[in-house]
Design an enzyme around this catalytic site. Structure first.
Site, short mmCIF file in Angstrom:
data_model
loop_
_atom_site.label_atom_id
_atom_site.label_comp_id
_atom_site.label_asym_id
_atom_site.label_seq_id
_atom_site.Cartn_x
_atom_site.Cartn_y
_atom_site.Cartn_z
N GLU A 162 -10.05 2.14 -5.30
CA GLU A 162 -9.83 3.58 -4.87
C GLU A 162 -8.70 3.98 -5.91
OE1 GLU A 162 -11.15 3.93 -0.23
OE2 GLU A 162 -9.35 2.79 -0.65
N HIS A 219 -3.12 2.75 -4.48
CA HIS A 219 -2.60 2.56 -3.26
C HIS A 219 -0.87 2.06 -3.77
CE1 HIS A 219 -6.14 2.60 -0.51
NE2 HIS A 219 -6.74 2.47 -1.39
N ASP A 277 1.03 -1.22 -0.02
CA ASP A 277 0.04 -0.15 -0.14
C ASP A 277 0.87 1.33 0.12
OD1 ASP A 277 -2.16 1.78 0.52
OD2 ASP A 277 -3.50 -0.08 1.00
#
Ligand code: ACM
Length: 630
Positions: free
Chosen positions: A346, A276, A202
């Site tokens: 995302e 990410h 991440d």
């Protein structure tokens, strides 16, 4: 002998009652498919002998049982001889069709314990159930004296409702050592979870050694230690030491995988791309389509503004796919599980929108918008994953712009993505925030470490992974996710996982029609005692009040307290002293006295405190009065 044994079983059935719960003292989680309580108890003798069928993977089951039955009890436990054995672990020579690969039958009589299963995994789960029949002290890591080591006589038939019973541990936001991951596996198997999803990469860290890409772990695994509220941390100064974090060597990964295998757990690796991905971009800035990426730093929990830092991989760059091929060759080799999770959630498209190279890609490939660009990326990644002999899985954003042909969807933004994917014939794992996000607060924000949303125990217990309208074969199961932005250590990871993990385990293992909140809660309370013995942390939040605060017409602050659990009394004070059962009992909304600074409150059942002593500053109540819905 055989005849007597048979007679005993017969007489047991004739007086059988069907009950877990306080009346019988039996409190198994997850609830078995069927449980019949017989008469009498099995007494654990001084010398326990285990007899087991020969089969691969049996050694692990026997070792586990031996340890469980000897550490706290001090009993001598041996295995090998069939004659006079006290516990028999038997693989059915002719498969029992009702049990499948993970089911078992457990029979406890005064003389013997027998577990039968088609596969060692079933015996392992039978053993987990058996352990829960013994007194809580059996969980102690130290010998415990003066305990009557007995288990009630029962006949249990049990098998799981879903094949995928997962927990996700985010080891990227905060790193957890190999030993901690193994500890987490030990805890999850008690409740018959069988998939551990490791979120390995991440913005805050890349956690897996990849040969030939050393900067991923030399640079990408390290940031600056911060505490407070993640996402609001100050930007580290250039000279602050970047020595916080860590990574798993490939040997560590092999060890974790083997540890999990011995406990019938599959490890699902996740490499979260194309969003990410800041840790990868910082390590290899050429993976980004944004000039200046070579000045980025691995995030230490400071806010990543969408228009200031590009944490994505460049979908138009062949080097990105070569990079992923290299990573996935090694990931596929290290993790034997059939699925690889490639994230997809995302993804910030701000910088893709600005990139000439992405624009050229769109023109070349006829892509109309950024969702289609991501879909192009996902389809290429799917091909790489499949070229390694694995199934490609991603978060439900991978549906946007067109789902890759054989993608498996993990549905987190509610159930909708999962339903849509299943209707298109894709496999699905349900993991909706509404029921299964373990990073959310489990009680009132005035009490719990602050996170932006709440998931109570009772809500987690409502998780139903199988929607009415889809082919049940495509819903592999469900999963609860522990994101660790706000989880700084293992004790808190335990606190966040339990007891909500118990609720989820029951939703994934037990028959739908047996679900019963009151009954579950009474069993969860027994398991709190077991966890105390095992020295594992859990959240007692279900016994704490929730506060709702309003202003009266006259302008006074008025507090209403509510409980998730019935039958408890709340005692409170505004005078800074510590309330107990001799203090005012809460019976309805109370006015906060004019100059009070602190509300203290505690819950009791009868004369016994069950909740924590909660202190809420009046300033916090004032703040709540101006916020709706808290
Ligand atoms: C997620 O929670 N972003 C999958």
């Amino acid at each position: 002998m055989k005849k007597i044994y048979g007679l005993l079983i017969l007489s047991m059935f004739s007086i059988a009652v069907f009950a877990q719960g306080p009346a019988t003292g039996i409190a198994i989680i997850p609830e078995p498919v069927s449980l019949t309580v017989g008469q009498g108890h099995f007494n654990l003798p001084q010398h326990v002998s285990i007899w087991a069928s020969r089969d691969s993977n049996m050694a692990e089951v026997i070792t586990f049982l031996k340890e469980k039955l000897s550490v706290a009890t001090g009993r001598q436990v041996t295995s090998g001889s069939s004659s006079g054995s006290t516990i028999r672990l038997l693989i059915n020579r002719r498969a029992d069709t009702s049990l499948g690969d993970e089911g078992y039958r457990l029979s406890v009589t005064p003389a013997h314990i027998e577990i039968r299963a088609n596969q060692p995994a079933g015996l392992f789960y039978g053993v987990q159930t058996l352990v829960q029949l013994f007194p809580k002290e059996i969980e102690s890591p130290e010998p415990v004296a003066h305990v009557s080591w007995t288990a009630p006589c029962v006949e249990i038939l049990d098998y799981p409702r879903f094949q995928w019973r997962g927990l996700m541990l985010d080891v990227a936001r905060h790193f957890f050592t190999k030993q901690e991951v193994e500890q987490y596996i030990d805890q999850m198997v008690r409740y018959k979870f069988n998939v551990l999803h490791m979120h390995l990469t991440d913005d805050q860290g890349w956690r897996i050694q990849i040969m030939g890409l050393p900067r991923l772990t030399q640079v990408g695994a390290w940031n600056v230690k911060k505490v407070g509220y993640f996402g609001t941390f100050s930007i580290p100064a250039a000279d602050e030491p970047r020595n916080f974090g860590g990574f798993y060597t490939q040997q560590d990964i092999r060890d974790i995988v083997e540890y999990a295998r011995e406990r019938f757990v599959n490890i699902l690796p996740e490499v979260d791309v194309p969003g990410h991905s800041l840790a990868a971009v910082v390590s290899y800035p050429e993976l980004s389509c944004t000039p200046g990426a070579d000045h980025y730093q691995v995030s230490s929990g400071e806010r990543i503004r969408e228009d200031s830092i590009d944490n994505t991989l460049d979908p138009s760059n062949p080097k990105v796919y070569a990079f992923l091929d290299k990573v996935l060759t090694q990931v596929a080799e290290l993790f034997p599980f059939g699925y690889i999770h490639m994230g997809g959630d995302e993804c910030n498209k701000y910088f893709w929108n600005k990139s000439d190279s992405v624009k050229a890609l769109m023109q070349r490939e006829g892509l109309q918008n950024m969702d289609q660009v991501q879909s192009y990326f996902e389809k290429k990644v799917e091909q790489i994953v499949e070229s390694k002999g694995k199934k490609f899985m991603g978060w439900d954003e991978i549906l946007q712009g067109g789902l890759a042909p054989d993608a498996v969807v993990m549905s987190w933004r509610g159930m909708e993505g999962g339903i849509q994917a299943a209707r298109m014939g894709h496999e699905v794992v349900m993991s909706p925030t509404t029921f299964a996000y373990l990073d959310y607060m489990q009680g009132d924000q005035a009490i719990e470490p602050r996170v932006y949303s709440t998931l109570t125990l009772s809500k987690a217990y409502e998780f139903e992974p199988l929607p009415d309208s889809v082919n049940p074969k495509l819903i592999l199961g469900g999963q609860a996710n522990l994101w660790t932005e706000q989880v700084y250590n293992m004790r808190h990871a335990e606190y966040m996982t339990w007891p909500r993990g118990w609720a989820i385990s029951e939703c994934l293992w037990s028959p739908r029609e047996l679900r019963n909140w009151d009954d579950f809660l009474s069993r969860a309370e027994v398991h709190f005692g077991r966890y105390d013995e095992a020295e594992i942390k859990y959240a007692p939040s279900v016994f704490d009040p929730k506060f709702s605060v309003t202003r009266t017409a006259g302008g006074d602050l008025q507090v209403e307290m509510s409980m998730e659990v019935k039958g408890l009394d709340l005692y409170y004070t505004f005078d800074n002293s510590f309330p107990d059962q001799f203090y005012p009992k809460y019976s309805g909304p109370v006015i906060v006295p004019k100059d009070a600074v602190m509300l203290k409150v505690i819950s009791y059942r009868g004369n016994t405190p069950v909740g924590r002593l909660i202190s809420v500053p009046v300033t916090e109540l004032q703040r709540k009065s101006t916020r709706r819905g808290e």
